[in-house]
Structure formats: structure tokens, C-alpha cells
Design an enzyme around this catalytic site. Sequence first.
Site, mmCIF file in Angstrom:
data_model
loop_
_atom_site.group_PDB
_atom_site.id
_atom_site.type_symbol
_atom_site.label_atom_id
_atom_site.label_comp_id
_atom_site.label_asym_id
_atom_site.label_seq_id
_atom_site.Cartn_x
_atom_site.Cartn_y
_atom_site.Cartn_z
ATOM 1 N N LYS A 15 -3.069 16.066 45.545
ATOM 2 C CA LYS A 15 -2.487 15.959 44.009
ATOM 3 C C LYS A 15 -0.800 16.447 43.846
ATOM 4 O O LYS A 15 -0.619 17.483 44.466
ATOM 5 C CB LYS A 15 -3.203 16.949 43.098
ATOM 6 C CG LYS A 15 -2.377 16.891 41.618
ATOM 7 C CD LYS A 15 -3.118 18.129 40.912
ATOM 8 C CE LYS A 15 -2.204 18.570 39.669
ATOM 9 N NZ LYS A 15 -2.967 19.639 39.024
ATOM 10 N N LYS A 65 1.757 23.390 27.620
ATOM 11 C CA LYS A 65 1.385 24.672 27.938
ATOM 12 C C LYS A 65 2.160 25.667 27.191
ATOM 13 O O LYS A 65 3.161 25.546 26.805
ATOM 14 C CB LYS A 65 1.523 25.172 29.384
ATOM 15 C CG LYS A 65 0.641 24.030 30.550
ATOM 16 C CD LYS A 65 1.139 24.294 31.823
ATOM 17 C CE LYS A 65 0.437 23.389 32.832
ATOM 18 N NZ LYS A 65 -1.230 23.787 33.022
ATOM 19 N N ASP A 67 2.424 23.145 41.272
ATOM 20 C CA ASP A 67 1.233 22.118 40.863
ATOM 21 C C ASP A 67 1.158 20.929 41.902
ATOM 22 O O ASP A 67 0.374 20.102 41.820
ATOM 23 C CB ASP A 67 1.559 21.701 39.409
ATOM 24 C CG ASP A 67 -0.152 21.333 38.860
ATOM 25 O OD1 ASP A 67 -1.256 22.062 39.493
ATOM 26 O OD2 ASP A 67 -0.125 20.576 37.875
ATOM 27 N N ARG A 108 -6.246 15.036 37.386
ATOM 28 C CA ARG A 108 -7.375 14.028 37.699
ATOM 29 C C ARG A 108 -7.091 12.919 37.566
ATOM 30 O O ARG A 108 -7.617 11.893 38.311
ATOM 31 C CB ARG A 108 -8.658 14.706 36.817
ATOM 32 C CG ARG A 108 -8.548 14.385 35.356
ATOM 33 C CD ARG A 108 -9.337 15.264 34.580
ATOM 34 N NE ARG A 108 -9.027 16.782 34.851
ATOM 35 C CZ ARG A 108 -9.697 17.774 34.191
ATOM 36 N NH1 ARG A 108 -10.735 17.390 33.426
ATOM 37 N NH2 ARG A 108 -9.425 18.932 34.286
#
Length: 468
Positions: A232, A244, A255, A318
Site C-alpha cells: 500500500k 482525520k 502511510d 484497502r
Amino acid sequence: MYDLVPPSMKAQFNLINIPNQSIKLSVNLIKKKSTKKGLSDYTYNNQVIFKYSINLKNSIVLLTIYYENSNKNHFNRIVLGSFVYQTAMKFSVSTILVNSDSKSDLESLVFGFLQKDFIYSIYKNNSKKSKFKTNFKLSKNNLSLLNSINFLKELVSEPSNIIYPTSFVKRTIKQLDKKKINIKTLNKEQIKKIGLDCLLAVSQGSNREPMVMEFSKKNQNKSKVDILFVGKGVCFDSGGISIKPSGGMEDMKWDMAGSAVTVSIIKYLSEIKTNFSYAGIVGLVENMPSGTAYKPGDIIKSYKGINVEVLNTDAEGRLVLADIITYGCEKYKPKIVIDFATLTGAIMVALGQHYAGLFCNDDKLADTLYQSGLETNEKVWRMPLHDDFDKELNSPFVDLKNIGAGRYGGSVTAAQFLQRFVPKDTKWAHLDIAGTTWKNAGDIMNNKGSTGFGLTLIADFISKYFKN
């Protein structure tokens, strides 16, 4: 993981920025038990790894280590170097001299010292990546592993105005040997043509265009690769429209750690001899709010053909993984898939920062990763996969929702989401590394910041699983 080591049984480290005072650390590494009284135990997790004594004589710190532990796994070998580094910092030494009666133990000590010494603080004036320098030559495999770990840390540490999809691609290409690795990059138009619409949806709120990178070992004669690594690569995750909180949002520069692990694995494997075939794929995007961003309630058709309803735009990783897992499996037909992702905050609630979450559909694969985790101290803990969690992703209106019902079990429902995109007979492991990727205070083997988690785990795993 280990190969022949240099004949030298001495090593020296010198502080790069020489202080006004000169304090030396003299280290004697002795490969035997000692019956001397007054020795201190170096313990980790209630296990004595070695005994040692520290004495001061004039401006010399005398450190004697009796290395008696019979369980010589990777961590137990290299933690010697971390201990020497910590001792050097404690006494503010400028020169370290190490003598050893074992070539392999000296090699491991140097490796551990150099791993601990690395810190990516290049934006701090007069700062260097390491405090010490040495002329000791690591063996080829260990040097490749150390350089790959440092490259991983570099990618994870860079801010998002420096590392974004296209710059990630450029920096990675510079690190890889194109004589040994096939590299393919896909830009936005190519991604759109293939139909990776979930990945595209995540990226559409950002001015930075998405990229996909593919890697495969050259001269592979197999129609099916033995293992596919997937990462990812959300280079910055604001959460999108489901934005966020501002506190801690700066951490979302890392990330993309899953993609950093993946490309570092490919770098390492390309520099050592391997008896198995492999490939890798990473999806690189930014998740930003804007007038063009994807929104809660949107329905996106994935590359697999599954229609996904977006209930939360911050559950974006995802979606990226779903498309590249499907595409990667279709293209490379792997026997095993291992994906890496800083996927959920929920895994940190469950396991803290000391274990990564392991979700796996094959017991042998899971057991080997677990054992490698223990032996490298890149620990993983197997989490459940079950239909009861999977059902939470069902909807009466669409094939699949991108989050489960309620606030509980978020790391599990995220893994269940990914499993929907893994071919039925493919062995698969998902590693949620959200808690282990970055530690502000560092850990036993790593300095402050990026831990490089995942690469050493896989280096050990391949030696066990493939007998490499």
C-alpha cells in the site's frame, strides 16, 4: 541470511564529529561462558542473551561481553551491536575498538551497530545519517540487507512534499539493478485503461497523479511466480472527505510504508542469490479532500468486478490494495501473496507498537512468518479471519461495503475486505504494520523514527520457507 564473513577479527568505529574530549571504548567479545563473579546480565523478554562487565580506566571504557547464548537467531546476534552503540552513547565515546574471537559474531555486532546508528535527519542542520564511521567491510548479503533497510527508512521518513507517487517511482528506480529486475511503471492514463478504478477513486482528490510500479525477477522461466509482494502506497493520507483530526495528521506521511517495504524487499532479493521466483507491485496515491475527491456513498467498480460502496473515505488503503492484489495475481499467478500496509489504527489498539497484525489463510505460511518474527524481533501476531466478520461487509444494495458495522474489530474487517480479492487457491498473508512502522523514541534495534519493519522479517522468512 548469512554468508561468508571477512577474515578480520577487529573492528573500529570513529565518531564523525570529533568532540573536544577523547574517550575510547574498548570492547572484547568472548565466545564462551564465564564463571567470573560480578558480571551483569543482558536480558530481553526474560532471556539472558549475554553477560558483560564495564570498567573505567583513565579515559578508556572497558567493555567485556561473554556471549554464551546458544540460540543464535538473527536478533540475538545483532543485538550485541545495539548494546555497544548504547554504551558508546552513554559514555560519549569518540572511538570504539572491538576485538572478537569469532568472525561471525564480530560481523553481527557491526551489522547491529550500524543499523542502530542510522537516523534519517537530513533536514536538521549539521546532522548526518550516522554518528559513527567504520572501515569494516560487511559480507555481501549483510551489506545488501543493511542498505535495503536504510533505503526503506529513508522512504518512510521523507515528508509528503518530497515523496509522492512520481518521486517515489524515480527514487526507487535509482536503487534497483535493472539487469536483475524487470521494472514497469503505470501512469494515470495506463491505470485508467487497465481499469484499476478503486485506486483511481482514492487518488482523484489530489493534484498528484497516481502511479503503479511492478517488479519481477529477470529470466524467470515459471508461468507462476512463487511469491508476490504487494504494498500500500498512500503517500499522504488526510482521510479525504472523511477527514482525520489535525492532531497527528503529520504522521500520515508514512502511510506509504507498505510500498516502501515492498520495494526494499525487491532491492534486497535482487542483490542476493535466490532459488525461487518473485514479483512485486505497489499502488501509489495521495488521499486528499477537494472538489474532485471521492465521497461517502460513492459506488466504485473494482478491477475484479465487485461493486464497492464507500462509507468512509479514510478506509482508502484497502481500495488501493484490492485492485493491485487482483491485478498482480492475474498477471503473475503467484502461489503466495504477502501484502504490507499501514492499514488500520485498530491494529494499534489491539497489539500496540510491538507486534504487527498477521492475517493468513494458510497455517504453514503463518507459522513460518510468526517464527521469523520471533527470531528477528520483527514480531507478528496472528489475528482471526472468520465469516462472522466477513458478513459485516455485506450490503442489501451493493456487493461490498468498505467498512464493517460499528467501531469494533476494524483491523479484522479490513483484512476480510482484502480477502475478497485474493484468488481462492492462493496462499495469502496480510501484515498490518500501522503500529510497528514508526516509533518516535526508536526501539532496541533502531534509532528514532522509521523502524524499517518488515524487511528483516522477510529476509529470514525466505531462508526458512524456501530454504534459500
